[in-house]
Design a protein around this motif. Structure first.
Motif, PDB file in Angstrom:
ATOM      1  N   LEU A  54      -8.206 -15.744  -5.753  1.00 47.67           N
ATOM      2  CA  LEU A  54      -7.809 -16.214  -7.077  1.00 47.67           C
ATOM      3  C   LEU A  54      -6.935 -15.172  -7.754  1.00 47.67           C
ATOM      4  O   LEU A  54      -6.916 -14.003  -7.362  1.00 47.67           O
ATOM      5  N   ARG A  60      -6.531 -20.001 -10.839  1.00 46.55           N
ATOM      6  CA  ARG A  60      -6.033 -20.216  -9.476  1.00 46.55           C
ATOM      7  C   ARG A  60      -4.513 -20.278  -9.508  1.00 46.55           C
ATOM      8  O   ARG A  60      -3.907 -20.491 -10.538  1.00 46.55           O
ATOM      9  N   LYS A  61      -3.924 -20.141  -8.329  1.00 46.94           N
ATOM     10  CA  LYS A  61      -2.473 -20.307  -8.215  1.00 46.94           C
ATOM     11  C   LYS A  61      -2.144 -21.786  -8.398  1.00 46.94           C
ATOM     12  O   LYS A  61      -2.930 -22.663  -8.042  1.00 46.94           O
TER      13      LYS A  61
END
Length: 66
Positions: A54, A60-61
């Motif tokens: 993460l 999160r991306k």
């Protein structure tokens, strides 16, 4: 007394906690009164650790379908 980090309310609570602890060292009989008012409780919140994979603790991306 120097207080660093957190916000205004958090710093004020930290100073209140420190003064309460100092008063107990000065006079042990004040412990019950301060404890009843909740001045001896420390704020247990802390920064959450970063997890693997993460960006931050929970962030999160960005996911793209295409």
């Amino acid at each position: 007394m120097v207080v660093k980090g957190g916000g205004i309310a958090g710093q004020a609570t930290a100073v209140r906690h420190a003064i309460s602890r100092a008063l107990i060292e000065y006079d042990v009989n004040l412990r019950g009164l301060l404890k009843a008012e909740g001045f001896l409780k420390r704020d247990p919140r802390a920064k959450e650790r970063r997890k693997a994979g993460l960006v931050k603790a929970r962030k999160r991306k960005q996911w793209s379908k295409r």
